[in-house]
Scaffold this motif. Structure first.
Motif, PDB file in Angstrom:
ATOM      1  N   TYR A   1       0.859  -1.078   0.030  1.00  0.00           N
ATOM      2  CA  TYR A   1       0.194  -0.130  -0.146  1.00  0.00           C
ATOM      3  C   TYR A   1       1.008   0.976  -0.002  1.00  0.00           C
ATOM      4  O   TYR A   1       1.921   1.388   0.707  1.00  0.00           O
ATOM      5  CB  TYR A   1      -0.870   0.091   1.176  1.00  0.00           C
ATOM      6  N   CYS A   2       0.433   2.215  -0.710  1.00  0.00           N
ATOM      7  CA  CYS A   2       0.977   3.510  -0.588  1.00  0.00           C
ATOM      8  C   CYS A   2       0.290   4.421   0.402  1.00  0.00           C
ATOM      9  O   CYS A   2      -0.962   4.146   0.337  1.00  0.00           O
ATOM     10  CB  CYS A   2       1.487   4.005  -2.037  1.00  0.00           C
ATOM     11  N   ALA A   3       0.819   5.453   0.956  1.00  0.00           N
ATOM     12  CA  ALA A   3       0.343   6.089   1.859  1.00  0.00           C
ATOM     13  C   ALA A   3       0.656   7.641   1.782  1.00  0.00           C
ATOM     14  O   ALA A   3       1.822   7.835   1.378  1.00  0.00           O
ATOM     15  CB  ALA A   3       0.288   5.784   3.153  1.00  0.00           C
ATOM     16  N   ALA A   4      -0.257   8.710   1.963  1.00  0.00           N
ATOM     17  CA  ALA A   4       0.171  10.032   1.899  1.00  0.00           C
ATOM     18  C   ALA A   4      -0.347  10.710   3.088  1.00  0.00           C
ATOM     19  O   ALA A   4      -1.331  10.416   3.624  1.00  0.00           O
ATOM     20  CB  ALA A   4      -0.354  10.820   0.676  1.00  0.00           C
ATOM     21  N   GLY A   5       0.289  11.663   3.840  1.00  0.00           N
ATOM     22  CA  GLY A   5      -0.109  12.269   4.826  1.00  0.00           C
ATOM     23  C   GLY A   5       0.731  13.765   4.943  1.00  0.00           C
ATOM     24  O   GLY A   5       1.622  14.109   4.451  1.00  0.00           O
ATOM     25  N   GLY A   6       0.214  14.388   6.287  1.00  0.00           N
ATOM     26  CA  GLY A   6       0.785  15.812   6.260  1.00  0.00           C
ATOM     27  C   GLY A   6       1.866  15.719   7.256  1.00  0.00           C
ATOM     28  O   GLY A   6       2.572  14.740   7.350  1.00  0.00           O
ATOM     29  N   GLY A   7       2.154  16.636   8.260  1.00  0.00           N
ATOM     30  CA  GLY A   7       2.998  16.613   9.152  1.00  0.00           C
ATOM     31  C   GLY A   7       4.107  17.600   8.746  1.00  0.00           C
ATOM     32  O   GLY A   7       4.082  18.396   7.864  1.00  0.00           O
ATOM     33  N   LEU A   8       5.437  17.337   9.259  1.00  0.00           N
ATOM     34  CA  LEU A   8       6.417  18.317   9.077  1.00  0.00           C
ATOM     35  C   LEU A   8       7.177  18.032   7.583  1.00  0.00           C
ATOM     36  O   LEU A   8       6.969  16.967   7.446  1.00  0.00           O
ATOM     37  CB  LEU A   8       7.498  18.078  10.291  1.00  0.00           C
TER      38      LEU A   8
END
Length: 126
Positions: A95-102
């Protein structure tokens, strides 16, 4: 929220290579940190690799270090996972994933990611 779609999985013999792609749509991928995770039957989802927004920082699970390479092409809104020297124990749904954060951080926990693809099967035969 960004939508993600993986491709490139398949059946390969041990020692072979595959390149997974993660195409993003709906939002600009450069605004997100990215990660790859995998889940084998009967096991929990585990971290594989991650890359920060500009691609300047990467991180890998010990089990794939030196064999897998994560990269991204923000201009084309796509992420990649190059997998070499594959082993039967690499068999899983990826699975690929994307997210926010620094922006400069590399996140290894699934809870750091808010968007996920549907997964692509990778099977490595011995």
């Amino acid at each position: 929220q960004v939508q993600l779609e993986e491709s490139g999985g398949g059946l390969v013999q041990a020692g072979g290579s595959l390149r997974l792609s993660c195409a993003a749509s709906g939002r600009t991928l450069s605004n997100y940190n990215m990660g790859w995770f995998r889940q084998a039957p009967g096991k929990e989802r585990e971290f594989v690799a991650a890359i920060n927004r500009r691609g300047a920082g990467t991180g890998y699970a010990d089990s794939v270090k030196g064999r897998f390479t994560i990269s991204r092409d923000n201009a084309n809104n796509t992420g990649y996972l190059q997998m070499n020297s594959l082993k039967p124990e690499d068999t899983a749904v990826y699975y690929c994933a994307a997210g926010g954060g620094l922006p400069g951080a590399v996140y290894t926990y699934p809870t750091s990611y808010g968007s996920w693809g549907q997964g692509t099967q990778v099977t490595v035969s011995s």
